[in-house]
Design an enzyme around this catalytic site. Sequence first.
Site, PDB file in Angstrom:
ATOM      1  N   GLY A  69      37.720  60.972  85.169  1.00 14.54           N
ATOM      2  CA  GLY A  69      37.818  60.918  83.705  1.00 14.54           C
ATOM      3  C   GLY A  69      38.938  61.788  83.150  1.00 14.54           C
ATOM      4  CG  ASN A 107      34.296  56.360  79.347  1.00 16.80           C
ATOM      5  OD1 ASN A 107      34.609  55.286  78.832  1.00 16.80           O
ATOM      6  ND2 ASN A 107      34.578  57.523  78.780  1.00 16.80           N
ATOM      7  CB  SER A 138      30.070  70.024  73.651  1.00 16.55           C
ATOM      8  OG  SER A 138      30.578  69.716  72.372  1.00 16.55           O
ATOM      9  CB  ALA A 139      32.259  73.466  70.054  1.00 16.21           C
ATOM     10  CE1 TYR A 173      28.338  64.551  74.981  1.00 16.65           C
ATOM     11  CE2 TYR A 173      28.720  65.718  72.910  1.00 16.65           C
ATOM     12  CZ  TYR A 173      29.047  65.491  74.243  1.00 16.65           C
ATOM     13  OH  TYR A 173      30.066  66.211  74.819  1.00 16.65           O
ATOM     14  CE  LYS A 206      27.937  67.293  77.454  1.00 15.30           C
ATOM     15  NZ  LYS A 206      28.278  67.175  78.874  1.00 15.30           N
TER      16      LYS A 206
HETATM   17  P1  NAD Z   1      35.289  61.004  80.428  1.00 13.61           P
HETATM   18  O1  NAD Z   1      34.358  59.931  80.005  1.00 13.61           O
HETATM   19  O2  NAD Z   1      36.740  60.700  80.434  1.00 13.61           O
HETATM   20  O3  NAD Z   1      34.884  61.534  81.875  1.00 13.61           O
HETATM   21  C1  NAD Z   1      33.552  61.554  82.322  1.00 13.61           C
HETATM   22  C2  NAD Z   1      33.524  60.860  83.680  1.00 13.61           C
HETATM   23  O4  NAD Z   1      32.190  60.898  84.196  1.00 13.61           O
HETATM   24  C3  NAD Z   1      33.948  59.405  83.620  1.00 13.61           C
HETATM   25  O5  NAD Z   1      34.939  59.173  84.597  1.00 13.61           O
HETATM   26  C4  NAD Z   1      32.667  58.627  83.930  1.00 13.61           C
HETATM   27  O6  NAD Z   1      32.937  57.426  84.617  1.00 13.61           O
HETATM   28  C5  NAD Z   1      31.894  59.640  84.764  1.00 13.61           C
HETATM   29  N1  NAD Z   1      30.428  59.530  84.729  1.00 13.61           N
HETATM   30  C6  NAD Z   1      29.622  59.474  83.646  1.00 13.61           C
HETATM   31  N2  NAD Z   1      28.330  59.441  84.030  1.00 13.61           N
HETATM   32  C7  NAD Z   1      28.318  59.487  85.385  1.00 13.61           C
HETATM   33  C8  NAD Z   1      27.290  59.500  86.372  1.00 13.61           C
HETATM   34  N3  NAD Z   1      25.997  59.440  86.040  1.00 13.61           N
HETATM   35  N4  NAD Z   1      27.653  59.567  87.664  1.00 13.61           N
HETATM   36  C9  NAD Z   1      28.954  59.629  88.021  1.00 13.61           C
HETATM   37  N5  NAD Z   1      29.966  59.605  87.149  1.00 13.61           N
HETATM   38  C10 NAD Z   1      29.651  59.545  85.832  1.00 13.61           C
HETATM   39  O7  NAD Z   1      34.977  62.288  79.520  1.00 13.61           O
HETATM   40  P2  NAD Z   1      35.745  63.660  79.410  1.00 13.61           P
HETATM   41  O8  NAD Z   1      36.354  63.727  78.059  1.00 13.61           O
HETATM   42  O9  NAD Z   1      36.587  63.874  80.604  1.00 13.61           O
HETATM   43  O10 NAD Z   1      34.502  64.660  79.389  1.00 13.61           O
HETATM   44  C11 NAD Z   1      34.055  65.320  80.553  1.00 13.61           C
HETATM   45  C12 NAD Z   1      32.821  66.129  80.216  1.00 13.61           C
HETATM   46  O11 NAD Z   1      33.134  67.054  79.184  1.00 13.61           O
HETATM   47  C13 NAD Z   1      31.640  65.308  79.694  1.00 13.61           C
HETATM   48  O12 NAD Z   1      30.444  65.834  80.213  1.00 13.61           O
HETATM   49  C14 NAD Z   1      31.701  65.510  78.192  1.00 13.61           C
HETATM   50  O13 NAD Z   1      30.443  65.391  77.581  1.00 13.61           O
HETATM   51  C15 NAD Z   1      32.206  66.952  78.121  1.00 13.61           C
HETATM   52  N6  NAD Z   1      32.896  67.227  76.856  1.00 13.61           N
HETATM   53  C16 NAD Z   1      33.944  66.448  76.478  1.00 13.61           C
HETATM   54  C17 NAD Z   1      34.585  66.693  75.262  1.00 13.61           C
HETATM   55  C18 NAD Z   1      35.731  65.824  74.804  1.00 13.61           C
HETATM   56  O14 NAD Z   1      36.050  65.845  73.624  1.00 13.61           O
HETATM   57  N7  NAD Z   1      36.387  65.068  75.658  1.00 13.61           N
HETATM   58  C19 NAD Z   1      34.147  67.759  74.459  1.00 13.61           C
HETATM   59  C20 NAD Z   1      33.093  68.549  74.889  1.00 13.61           C
HETATM   60  C21 NAD Z   1      32.463  68.278  76.103  1.00 13.61           C
HETATM   61  C1  UD1 Z   2      33.131  64.966  67.887  1.00 14.96           C
HETATM   62  C2  UD1 Z   2      31.629  64.993  67.981  1.00 14.96           C
HETATM   63  C3  UD1 Z   2      31.210  66.166  68.853  1.00 14.96           C
HETATM   64  C4  UD1 Z   2      31.867  66.061  70.218  1.00 14.96           C
HETATM   65  C5  UD1 Z   2      33.390  65.978  70.042  1.00 14.96           C
HETATM   66  C6  UD1 Z   2      34.093  65.771  71.344  1.00 14.96           C
HETATM   67  C7  UD1 Z   2      30.763  63.939  65.945  1.00 14.96           C
HETATM   68  C8  UD1 Z   2      30.071  64.173  64.643  1.00 14.96           C
HETATM   69  N1  UD1 Z   2      31.056  65.061  66.645  1.00 14.96           N
HETATM   70  O1  UD1 Z   2      33.542  66.210  67.338  1.00 14.96           O
HETATM   71  O2  UD1 Z   2      29.800  66.192  68.990  1.00 14.96           O
HETATM   72  O3  UD1 Z   2      31.548  67.193  71.015  1.00 14.96           O
HETATM   73  O4  UD1 Z   2      33.702  64.882  69.171  1.00 14.96           O
HETATM   74  O5  UD1 Z   2      33.813  64.522  71.883  1.00 14.96           O
HETATM   75  O6  UD1 Z   2      31.018  62.816  66.341  1.00 14.96           O
HETATM   76  N2  UD1 Z   2      38.338  62.210  61.996  1.00 14.96           N
HETATM   77  C9  UD1 Z   2      38.882  61.369  61.057  1.00 14.96           C
HETATM   78  N3  UD1 Z   2      39.089  60.070  61.407  1.00 14.96           N
HETATM   79  C10 UD1 Z   2      38.785  59.572  62.638  1.00 14.96           C
HETATM   80  C11 UD1 Z   2      38.236  60.444  63.593  1.00 14.96           C
HETATM   81  C12 UD1 Z   2      38.013  61.763  63.237  1.00 14.96           C
HETATM   82  O7  UD1 Z   2      39.170  61.790  59.944  1.00 14.96           O
HETATM   83  O8  UD1 Z   2      38.994  58.374  62.885  1.00 14.96           O
HETATM   84  C13 UD1 Z   2      38.140  63.629  61.639  1.00 14.96           C
HETATM   85  C14 UD1 Z   2      36.691  64.088  61.702  1.00 14.96           C
HETATM   86  O9  UD1 Z   2      36.047  63.886  60.487  1.00 14.96           O
HETATM   87  C15 UD1 Z   2      36.881  65.581  62.069  1.00 14.96           C
HETATM   88  C16 UD1 Z   2      38.147  65.613  62.914  1.00 14.96           C
HETATM   89  O10 UD1 Z   2      38.841  64.401  62.598  1.00 14.96           O
HETATM   90  O11 UD1 Z   2      37.103  66.333  60.903  1.00 14.96           O
HETATM   91  C17 UD1 Z   2      37.881  65.647  64.411  1.00 14.96           C
HETATM   92  O12 UD1 Z   2      36.975  64.587  64.734  1.00 14.96           O
HETATM   93  P1  UD1 Z   2      36.620  64.208  66.249  1.00 14.96           P
HETATM   94  O13 UD1 Z   2      37.868  64.088  67.028  1.00 14.96           O
HETATM   95  O14 UD1 Z   2      35.694  63.044  66.225  1.00 14.96           O
HETATM   96  O15 UD1 Z   2      35.879  65.519  66.789  1.00 14.96           O
HETATM   97  P2  UD1 Z   2      34.599  66.291  66.210  1.00 14.96           P
HETATM   98  O16 UD1 Z   2      34.036  65.644  65.008  1.00 14.96           O
HETATM   99  O17 UD1 Z   2      34.974  67.731  66.091  1.00 14.96           O
END
Ligand code: NAD
Ligand code: UD1
Length: 345
Positions: free
Chosen positions: A17, A42, A131-132, A155, A159
């Site tokens: 991912g 994903n 996550s925050a 979600y 976490k």
């Molecule tokens: P992503 O979807 O790109 O990566 C997650 C990967 O996990 C994918 O490749 C998916 O195929 C794999 N996966 C999901 N469920 C699985 C399972 N049961 N078994 C094996 N593989 C599985 O997401 P990412 O952005 O790289 O996020 C990674 C982690 O960080 C996640 O746990 C997500 O919740 C957490 N996180 C992400 C963000 C963000 O904004 N990207 C923010 C906070 C926390």
């Molecule tokens: C979102 C999730 C959060 C998750 C994080 C990372 C929600 C309410 N929160 O956070 O739980 O951990 O993603 O995956 O979904 N925005 C726009 N237009 C858009 C998209 C976003 O204006 O099309 C704004 C949002 O209102 C926000 C900022 O951009 O103010 C960031 O949004 P986003 O990237 O979705 O992140 P979070 O809301 O911080």
Amino acid sequence: MVNTNAQKFVLVTGGAGYIGTHTCIELLAAGYQPVVVDNLCNSREISLDRVAAISGVKIPFYSLDVGNAEALREVFSRYDFVGVLHFAGLKAVGESVTQPLRYYQNNVAATLVLAQVMQECGVERLIFSSSATVYGDPASVPISEDFPTSTTNPYGASKLMVEDILRDVCKVPNSGWKVCLLRYFNPVGAHISGLIGEDPSGTPNNLMPYVSQVAVGKLKQLGVFGDDYDTIDGTGVRDYIHVVDLAIGHVKALDKLMTEQPCCLTYNLGTGSGYSVLQMVKAFEQAAGVCVPYKVMPRRAGDIAQCYADPVMARDELGWTAELGLERMVADSWRWQSNNPKGYE
Ligand code: NAD
Ligand code: UD1
């Protein structure tokens, strides 16, 4: 020179991912040997070919679900892992509201299976992607690790549940577990090569991929969710962090667990600075040299006005600080998106 980290195998769940691929590159650079398991729900395996193109290393890959204990045991029997980085999880907030059972099964139940197999196999170093979002609607900013936690959707709850489970596991008398809970703020950007990046399936939910897809012509215009918040320009403020900085934070956390006594550590991974939606759009337009049309829409349910980290604990205890600023975040996002308008397709 002798590589003192030789044979330091690390299991990376969800390693195909977005954050996992970037972290694999930084693990390799630090002398660790990642082994990836991912069910590709994903992601695509081609992302790991791109990691090989960047790093020169073909990472062993096993296509399996982390909830499948038998398949996991088989992988654990092949390598002497020093630890596990657990990225595998589902992450779409809206989807979690309509499919809570799927989210709890995948994010909580599968993590229990992973932890049980780790314990059976005597592998007790674990870094978990939190996550925050666990801070809910914080009373103030910046947010430090001792702020109260709360969640508003499955979600976020998944976490927090895993955090609670892992804290309990570490509290067992004479536990050998060394756990690090990393609370990410808003990961953006891509590797500087433009070969790997974020490839959301369907219409993106998050700001940066949406902006990138508007810029590349895939989507028509950005909807800005509210311009009447109590912030610098009325739009939401977030702590955007470059995914390469985030990846390096994981390596620092693993380095720490390599020498630490049993523990459960929690760190924010953020920059400590917040940018508004409109500041992000403007920075992106400058980097890409294209216009990103937008329209102000109503607020999105569940959104908060502002959210940014107090990153001091990670600095003091991990020796980690985010280095890459806003210009690199937007320039790298654009390079990835413009080189790969259809993602990995
Ligand atoms: P992503 O979807 O790109 O990566 C997650 C990967 O996990 C994918 O490749 C998916 O195929 C794999 N996966 C999901 N469920 C699985 C399972 N049961 N078994 C094996 N593989 C599985 O997401 P990412 O952005 O790289 O996020 C990674 C982690 O960080 C996640 O746990 C997500 O919740 C957490 N996180 C992400 C963000 C963000 O904004 N990207 C923010 C906070 C926390
Ligand atoms: C979102 C999730 C959060 C998750 C994080 C990372 C929600 C309410 N929160 O956070 O739980 O951990 O993603 O995956 O979904 N925005 C726009 N237009 C858009 C998209 C976003 O204006 O099309 C704004 C949002 O209102 C926000 C900022 O951009 O103010 C960031 O949004 P986003 O990237 O979705 O992140 P979070 O809301 O911080």
